[in-house]
Design a protein around this motif. Structure first.
Motif, PDB file in Angstrom:
ATOM      1  N   LYS A   1      -2.121   7.764   4.704  1.00  0.00           N
ATOM      2  CA  LYS A   1      -3.116   7.540   4.034  1.00  0.00           C
ATOM      3  C   LYS A   1      -3.426   5.953   3.828  1.00  0.00           C
ATOM      4  O   LYS A   1      -3.914   5.423   3.435  1.00  0.00           O
ATOM      5  N   ALA A   2      -2.027   5.671   3.494  1.00  0.00           N
ATOM      6  CA  ALA A   2      -2.189   3.977   2.581  1.00  0.00           C
ATOM      7  C   ALA A   2      -2.042   3.013   3.593  1.00  0.00           C
ATOM      8  O   ALA A   2      -2.467   1.998   3.231  1.00  0.00           O
ATOM      9  N   LEU A   3      -1.581   3.149   4.577  1.00  0.00           N
ATOM     10  CA  LEU A   3      -1.929   2.711   5.663  1.00  0.00           C
ATOM     11  C   LEU A   3      -3.249   2.165   6.401  1.00  0.00           C
ATOM     12  O   LEU A   3      -4.051   1.118   6.381  1.00  0.00           O
ATOM     13  N   ALA A   4      -4.017   3.174   6.121  1.00  0.00           N
ATOM     14  CA  ALA A   4      -5.264   3.259   6.621  1.00  0.00           C
ATOM     15  C   ALA A   4      -6.059   2.244   5.507  1.00  0.00           C
ATOM     16  O   ALA A   4      -6.500   2.160   5.712  1.00  0.00           O
ATOM     17  N   GLU A   5      -5.918   2.381   4.070  1.00  0.00           N
ATOM     18  CA  GLU A   5      -6.711   2.360   2.935  1.00  0.00           C
ATOM     19  C   GLU A   5      -6.297   0.836   3.063  1.00  0.00           C
ATOM     20  O   GLU A   5      -6.959   0.060   3.213  1.00  0.00           O
ATOM     21  N   GLY A   6      -5.262   0.192   3.362  1.00  0.00           N
ATOM     22  CA  GLY A   6      -3.873  -0.436   3.177  1.00  0.00           C
ATOM     23  C   GLY A   6      -5.103  -1.667   4.676  1.00  0.00           C
ATOM     24  O   GLY A   6      -4.917  -2.729   4.386  1.00  0.00           O
ATOM     25  N   GLY A   7      -5.022  -0.690   5.680  1.00  0.00           N
ATOM     26  CA  GLY A   7      -5.504  -1.861   6.939  1.00  0.00           C
ATOM     27  C   GLY A   7      -6.978  -2.021   7.010  1.00  0.00           C
ATOM     28  O   GLY A   7      -6.982  -3.192   7.078  1.00  0.00           O
ATOM     29  N   VAL A   8      -8.233  -1.732   5.792  1.00  0.00           N
ATOM     30  CA  VAL A   8      -8.934  -1.912   5.428  1.00  0.00           C
ATOM     31  C   VAL A   8      -8.838  -3.702   4.185  1.00  0.00           C
ATOM     32  O   VAL A   8      -9.481  -4.435   4.595  1.00  0.00           O
TER      33      VAL A   8
ATOM     34  N   VAL B   1      -0.102  -1.448  -7.165  1.00  0.00           N
ATOM     35  CA  VAL B   1      -1.155  -0.600  -7.000  1.00  0.00           C
ATOM     36  C   VAL B   1      -2.257  -1.875  -7.376  1.00  0.00           C
ATOM     37  O   VAL B   1      -2.307  -2.787  -8.146  1.00  0.00           O
ATOM     38  N   PHE B   2      -3.342  -2.014  -6.666  1.00  0.00           N
ATOM     39  CA  PHE B   2      -4.379  -2.389  -7.143  1.00  0.00           C
ATOM     40  C   PHE B   2      -5.271  -2.184  -8.253  1.00  0.00           C
ATOM     41  O   PHE B   2      -5.234  -0.536  -8.769  1.00  0.00           O
ATOM     42  N   PHE B   3      -6.006  -2.813  -8.718  1.00  0.00           N
ATOM     43  CA  PHE B   3      -6.321  -3.112 -10.126  1.00  0.00           C
ATOM     44  C   PHE B   3      -7.138  -1.144  -9.675  1.00  0.00           C
ATOM     45  O   PHE B   3      -6.771  -1.006 -11.352  1.00  0.00           O
ATOM     46  N   ASP B   4      -7.754  -0.690  -9.457  1.00  0.00           N
ATOM     47  CA  ASP B   4      -8.595   0.025  -9.781  1.00  0.00           C
ATOM     48  C   ASP B   4      -7.908   1.962  -9.202  1.00  0.00           C
ATOM     49  O   ASP B   4      -8.464   2.315 -10.017  1.00  0.00           O
TER      50      ASP B   4
ATOM     51  N   SER C   1       0.873  -0.918  -0.187  1.00  0.00           N
ATOM     52  CA  SER C   1       0.207   0.052   0.034  1.00  0.00           C
ATOM     53  C   SER C   1       1.520   1.105  -0.006  1.00  0.00           C
ATOM     54  O   SER C   1       0.465   1.937  -0.408  1.00  0.00           O
ATOM     55  N   ILE C   2       1.469   0.764   0.855  1.00  0.00           N
ATOM     56  CA  ILE C   2       2.610   2.464   1.260  1.00  0.00           C
ATOM     57  C   ILE C   2       3.588   2.958  -0.707  1.00  0.00           C
ATOM     58  O   ILE C   2       4.071   4.312  -1.090  1.00  0.00           O
ATOM     59  N   ILE C   3       4.138   1.587  -1.574  1.00  0.00           N
ATOM     60  CA  ILE C   3       4.798   1.559  -2.001  1.00  0.00           C
ATOM     61  C   ILE C   3       3.769   2.674  -2.900  1.00  0.00           C
ATOM     62  O   ILE C   3       3.975   2.801  -3.879  1.00  0.00           O
ATOM     63  N   GLY C   4       2.329   1.675  -3.628  1.00  0.00           N
ATOM     64  CA  GLY C   4       1.578   2.251  -4.480  1.00  0.00           C
ATOM     65  C   GLY C   4       0.971   3.792  -3.840  1.00  0.00           C
ATOM     66  O   GLY C   4       1.016   4.588  -5.414  1.00  0.00           O
ATOM     67  N   GLN C   5       1.229   4.032  -2.900  1.00  0.00           N
ATOM     68  CA  GLN C   5       0.364   4.982  -2.683  1.00  0.00           C
ATOM     69  C   GLN C   5       2.278   6.215  -2.912  1.00  0.00           C
ATOM     70  O   GLN C   5       1.495   7.817  -3.793  1.00  0.00           O
ATOM     71  N   CYS C   6       2.733   6.220  -2.554  1.00  0.00           N
ATOM     72  CA  CYS C   6       4.140   6.963  -2.729  1.00  0.00           C
ATOM     73  C   CYS C   6       4.304   6.796  -4.067  1.00  0.00           C
ATOM     74  O   CYS C   6       4.854   8.147  -5.128  1.00  0.00           O
ATOM     75  N   LEU C   7       4.108   6.349  -4.999  1.00  0.00           N
ATOM     76  CA  LEU C   7       4.372   6.083  -6.645  1.00  0.00           C
ATOM     77  C   LEU C   7       3.910   6.479  -7.183  1.00  0.00           C
ATOM     78  O   LEU C   7       3.626   7.613  -8.268  1.00  0.00           O
ATOM     79  N   LEU C   8       2.170   7.190  -6.810  1.00  0.00           N
ATOM     80  CA  LEU C   8       1.155   7.566  -7.169  1.00  0.00           C
ATOM     81  C   LEU C   8       1.505   8.965  -6.545  1.00  0.00           C
ATOM     82  O   LEU C   8       1.883  10.317  -7.611  1.00  0.00           O
ATOM     83  N   THR C   9       1.527   9.279  -5.735  1.00  0.00           N
ATOM     84  CA  THR C   9       1.676  10.624  -4.993  1.00  0.00           C
ATOM     85  C   THR C   9       2.720  11.683  -5.571  1.00  0.00           C
ATOM     86  O   THR C   9       2.789  12.689  -5.902  1.00  0.00           O
ATOM     87  N   SER C  10       4.036  10.855  -5.946  1.00  0.00           N
ATOM     88  CA  SER C  10       5.560  11.100  -6.134  1.00  0.00           C
ATOM     89  C   SER C  10       5.499  11.273  -7.721  1.00  0.00           C
ATOM     90  O   SER C  10       5.956  12.252  -8.658  1.00  0.00           O
ATOM     91  N   GLY C  11       4.017  11.032  -9.187  1.00  0.00           N
ATOM     92  CA  GLY C  11       3.956  11.046 -10.144  1.00  0.00           C
ATOM     93  C   GLY C  11       4.959  10.069 -11.229  1.00  0.00           C
ATOM     94  O   GLY C  11       5.502  10.155 -12.202  1.00  0.00           O
TER      95      GLY C  11
END
Length: 546
Positions: free
Chosen positions: A395-402, A204-207, A161-171
């Motif tokens: 944010k990544a951990l909150a989404e990943g926690g679910v 990163v998740f498909f959606d 989740s952290i990998i996916g979120q950081c890749l998106l936010t950093s561009g």
């Protein structure tokens, strides 16, 4: 079997009709199945997982059927357990094994009386643990199963989740897409979209991948004035199979861990069979684009002037952007190859590598390193502060926690299904001569059925593994268990319809009608799942790796 049916009804009814969160539906179903399971079924399930079937007994020699990884084939104290498996009481004789030799065991002395066959050989420790488990309360067994599942994949999902979120936010994710598209040229834009979405869908998740790349597809459709369907479907073709076949996404990660398949082997196998599904999907995509001309219907598309972002120079470099994805894959694959090849680099270097490679190739360490590299892409972004980095990680951990909660509940649900001893029941109903391909087909169809009923590919894989693993234990696998994991992943793809959240994501975000989504998205995933499964069958036959 009644407990399993009741549990499945609670999951399906809770999600579809009562609109319960998937975690609650799975958790309530888990409690019900655990409470409805007889204690002797729990004991039998544990015995089956750690025992070897005795084929014959002669003097001091015990001939065993195929010995699985769970069986402790070491000298020591054992029990020979005999009797009908569906009876609460079993007859256990204590024996001492002097040595094991392939599929035979040598006793220290002759048995006082010959046990009834069929019988099983199990270590006294495992036998005592099975009896203890059968006497444990349902709530304790559920809590223990939740904890074990988290121990297997909790950290991995958090890091992914952290990998996916950081890749998106950093561009960085946008840089990967842009670089691949520019390298292939505009003529091969759809192929660039396929490759980009496949790479991005690994961490990163498909959606999320679809949300990221859809604006690029809309921009290309507006620029060319045609082929909108082809651009949208190319994103689906690339990203959807990675979601079910290549870890660290939760479905394949969980299935691999339950079958004791290394993440490296699962990733390599998923890519190998997924390529054929992608190829079949690509062919259907080209045909569908010629068959149906679906226009770009959104007014917002008028605001898009170019597929390339205006501040392209402020994006991280391609090399830095791709590191969080490829470094974990390289480390996991390195460990897999190192264990298989067992190279000797000399007395000085080999002990160092024997320590370093297993440490770096550990799934938790590899994904954690990927998360650190992903955070590096974000902190190196101009004007990014440590506070903003912390918010992205939070944010990544909150989404990943679910996701972790749902996955752990699904794992506990599967464990309670296994404790009903359903594997032995189904195995007794199947022909004794069932083939390896028959087992793969059953795994595929079980997963497909659960997928059609409740919609989620991940939940289908998690639920199916609880039914398939006990059966595989009973029958035995004539091939590497990675093929069984891949068959389950392939079975989670076909026939998505209105009860699948992905169906509505594709329909609403792309502007397709329900009919158009069924004709394109639903048929596409069905073709890709079947093609990948056929590739799995062929690979298991040609390269069993047993």
């Amino acid at each position: 079997m009644l407990a399993i049916v009741l549990g499945m009804l609670i999951v399906v009814g809770g999600v579809l009709f009562f609109r319960l969160h998937a975690f609650l539906a799975l958790f309530f179903a888990t409690l019900v199945v655990a409470a409805a399971t007889a204690s002797y079924c729990v004991r039998e399930s544990a015995l089956d997982n750690h025992a070897a079937n005795i084929v014959a007994l002669a003097d001091q020699q015990v001939e065993l059927a195929a010995v699985g990884d769970e069986f402790k084939s070491q000298p020591g104290a054992y029990y020979i357990v005999s009797g009908e498996e569906d009876l609460p009481q079993l007859d256990a004789q204590s024996v001492w094994i002097e040595q094991f030799d392939a599929s035979t065991a040598t006793l220290r002395e002759n048995l006082a009386e010959s046990p009834r066959l069929p019988a099983r050989l199990i270590s006294q420790h495992d036998y005592d643990q099975a009896v203890k488990l059968s006497e444990t309360s349902a709530t304790s067994r559920v809590a223990d199963a939740l904890g074990k599942t988290f121990g297997k994949i909790g950290v991995l999902i958090a890091m992914a989740s952290i990998i996916g979120q950081c890749l998106l936010t950093s561009g960085a994710a946008e840089r990967i897409v842009q670089t691949i598209r520019q390298a292939l040229g505009q003529r091969w834009t759809t192929l660039a979209f396929v490759i980009s979405s496949f790479i991005l869908a690994i961490p990163v998740f498909f959606d999320t991948v679809f949300f990221l790349m859809l604006p690029l597809a809309q921009a290309m459709a507006r620029r060319t004035g045609r082929d909108y369907l082809k651009y949208v479907m190319s994103i689906i073709v690339g990203g959807t199979l990675a979601h079910s076949l290549v870890p660290p996404t939760p479905g394949p990660l969980f299935v691999a861990s339950e079958l004791n398949v290394s993440i490296g082997a699962m990733a390599i196998g998923g890519i190998a069979v997924g390529i054929w599904g992608v190829f079949a999907g690509y062919i259907y995509m080209l045909w569908a684009n010629r068959r149906w001309q679906i226009p770009l219907r959104f007014d917002e598309a008028e605001q898009v002037t170019d597929a390339a972002p205006p501040n392209d120079s402020r994006l991280p470099s391609f090399g830095l952007s791709i590191l969080p994805v490829v470094i974990p894959i390289i480390l996991l694959a390195l460990l897999t190859f190192y264990k298989a090849a067992k190279p000797d680099f000399g007395s000085a270097l080999t002990p160092v590598l024997d320590t370093a490679i297993p440490f770096l190739g550990d799934k938790n360490i590899a994904l954690s390193l990927g998360a650190l590299l992903a955070m590096l892409t974000l902190i190196l972004k101009p004007k990014t502060t440590w506070v903003e980095l912390g918010k992205s990680v939070q944010k990544a951990l909150a989404e990943g926690g679910v996701v972790i909660l749902i996955t752990c509940a699904g794992g506990a649900f599967g464990e309670m299904i296994r404790q009903t001893d359903v594997g032995a029941t189904i195995a007794n109903l199947m022909p004794s001569s069932v083939s390896g391909s028959g087992l793969l087909a059953m795994a595929f169809l079980v997963t497909l059925t659960i997928r059609v009923i409740q919609g989620s590919a991940t939940v289908a894989m998690i639920a199916a593994i609880g039914i398939v693993v006990p059966l595989a234990t009973q029958i035995g696998l004539p091939f590497h268990p990675v093929y069984l994991a891949l068959a389950i992943g392939c079975g989670s793809k076909p026939l998505p319809w209105m009860n699948d959240s992905g169906f509505w994501v594709i329909s609403r975000m792309s502007g397709f009608t329900e009919k158009e989504t069924l004709q394109t998205f639903s048929v596409l995933l069905t073709i890709m799942g079947i093609a990948s499964f056929l590739a799995t069958l062929l690979a298991a036959y040609l390269f069993p790796l047993a």
